[in-house]
Design a protein around this motif. Structure first.
Motif, mmCIF file in Angstrom:
data_model
loop_
_atom_site.group_PDB
_atom_site.id
_atom_site.type_symbol
_atom_site.label_atom_id
_atom_site.label_comp_id
_atom_site.label_asym_id
_atom_site.label_seq_id
_atom_site.Cartn_x
_atom_site.Cartn_y
_atom_site.Cartn_z
ATOM 1 N N ARG A 1 0.821 -1.245 0.278
ATOM 2 C CA ARG A 1 -0.040 0.139 -0.046
ATOM 3 C C ARG A 1 1.037 1.325 0.071
ATOM 4 O O ARG A 1 0.571 2.247 -0.771
ATOM 5 C CB ARG A 1 -0.842 0.010 1.170
ATOM 6 N N VAL A 2 1.856 1.297 0.621
ATOM 7 C CA VAL A 2 2.803 2.415 0.762
ATOM 8 C C VAL A 2 3.517 2.675 -0.516
ATOM 9 O O VAL A 2 3.461 3.774 -0.960
ATOM 10 C CB VAL A 2 3.902 2.373 1.954
ATOM 11 N N LEU A 3 3.877 1.554 -1.251
ATOM 12 C CA LEU A 3 4.403 1.713 -2.655
ATOM 13 C C LEU A 3 3.376 2.407 -3.695
ATOM 14 O O LEU A 3 3.987 3.064 -4.456
ATOM 15 C CB LEU A 3 5.044 0.246 -3.212
ATOM 16 N N GLU A 4 2.076 1.871 -3.477
ATOM 17 C CA GLU A 4 1.043 2.527 -4.164
ATOM 18 C C GLU A 4 0.588 3.788 -3.912
ATOM 19 O O GLU A 4 0.247 4.536 -4.827
ATOM 20 C CB GLU A 4 -0.024 1.423 -4.459
ATOM 21 N N GLU A 5 0.334 3.945 -2.550
ATOM 22 C CA GLU A 5 -0.295 5.371 -2.224
ATOM 23 C C GLU A 5 0.622 6.397 -1.506
ATOM 24 O O GLU A 5 0.184 7.486 -1.094
ATOM 25 C CB GLU A 5 -1.618 4.981 -1.342
ATOM 26 N N GLY A 6 1.725 5.977 -0.981
ATOM 27 C CA GLY A 6 2.572 6.761 -0.363
ATOM 28 C C GLY A 6 2.262 6.864 1.177
ATOM 29 O O GLY A 6 1.791 5.645 1.640
#
Length: 327
Positions: free
Chosen positions: A42-47
């Motif tokens: 999720r962090v890779l996709e949404e920051g």
């Protein structure tokens, strides 16, 4: 982001950069490795928004509406439900109002309205509770409680009750004008008729249970004279039931705590049923006893019961001579 989310973002960032492994990240965040890799994705996709809970700012689907909360609060403040504790109030809401909520929700609504609890939480036990007997019927505790059971609708009167030590089950109960021998005869007849004869009865030192001539002289003891018994004691002796007379209230703590619970709950239950006389109270008593036993009774350690059936040659009507002159 709050403190927890900020920590998650930093740890996942170190994982992405290769400074730590997935297992180390899981240990730092107290999460499973699977959850850590979901966060990483999720962090890779949404920051940084990937670590923020998706329900942030949303009203839960099961949340109570403002109108319903206000209705519950009004019921709590009403004369109908006054003096209810949180657990009992939640039960009564479901039973009488069709509103199903948890005691914790009741507590939260009450606290937000700055309403103090009915009583403070009980302190730690000063006396260590005695271990329960292993079988139903091994020990029955009996006592009476004089109280304003019908509040201002009637003067104080007594509840006389018997509780099985092994199960916490009420095995006999009656409302009487005063705590007389007759009431104890009634609960013993209920007990023996429905369950059987118990091994032991535990009572206090009330004169109902002991003769005023119980204390013998040395000469009487040496002569082997039998100890005089009260009318109640004679009945127990004829039935073959051992009689223990407690010297302190703590010794019969099971029945003492029972009356605390009943005073807390049954006053309200009798109010909701609009009971106004002792006779009416006795009419609804089996229902109250049944509800109490369903909620509070426990299974004994041993399945086998210690109750003994009444002998064919024994007659309760002859053993327990009811004092008809006493109400």
């Amino acid at each position: 982001m709050n403190r927890k989310e900020l920590k998650r973002y930093k740890v996942i960032g170190h994982l992405i950069q290769g400074y730590i492994t997935g297992g180390e990240a899981a240990e730092l965040l107290s999460l499973s490795t699977r959850q850590v890799y979901r966060l990483k994705k999720r962090v890779l996709e949404e920051g940084e928004t990937g670590v923020i809970h998706k329900n942030r700012g949303r009203k839960p689907a099961h949340a109570l509406s403002k109108e319903k909360r206000q209705h519950i609060l009004e019921l709590h403040r009403s004369d109908k439900y006054k003096n209810c504790n949180d657990h009992h109030f939640a039960e009564l809401l479901e039973k009488y109002e069709g509103i199903t909520i948890s005691p914790s929700t009741v507590r939260r609504i009450r606290q937000e309205a700055n309403i103090k609890p009915k009583r403070k939480r009980r302190p730690s036990n000063i006396y260590r509770p005695r271990e329960r007997r292993s079988q139903a019927g091994m020990l029955i505790q009996i006592d009476g409680s004089t109280h304003h059971w019908l509040e201002e609708r009637h003067e104080r009167f007594s509840l006389i009750a018997a509780i099985d030590d092994a199960t916490g089950e009420i095995v006999g109960a009656t409302f009487r004008q005063q705590e007389y021998t007759e009431g104890y005869f009634i609960i013993m007849k209920q007990l023996i008729t429905q369950k059987g004869i118990p091994m032991e009865i535990y009572s206090d030192q009330h004169t109902i249970f002991r003769s005023p001539n119980e204390k013998q002289t040395i000469e009487q003891e040496l002569a082997g004279e039998p100890i005089p018994l009260s009318q109640f004691g004679q009945a127990l002796d004829e039935l073959g039931v051992s009689h223990i007379k407690a010297t302190t209230p703590q010794a019969k703590g099971r029945v003492e705590r029972l009356f605390e619970t009943l005073q807390d709950r049954w006053v309200i239950e009798l109010r909701l049923r609009n009971v106004r006389t002792i006779d009416e109270a006795n009419q609804v008593l089996p229902e109250l006893v049944n509800e109490h036993n369903k909620r509070f009774a426990v299974k004994p350690k041993a399945a086998e019961k210690a109750f003994v059936p009444l002998n064919d040659k024994q007659s309760l009507d002859l053993i327990y001579v009811t004092e008809t002159s006493v109400c």
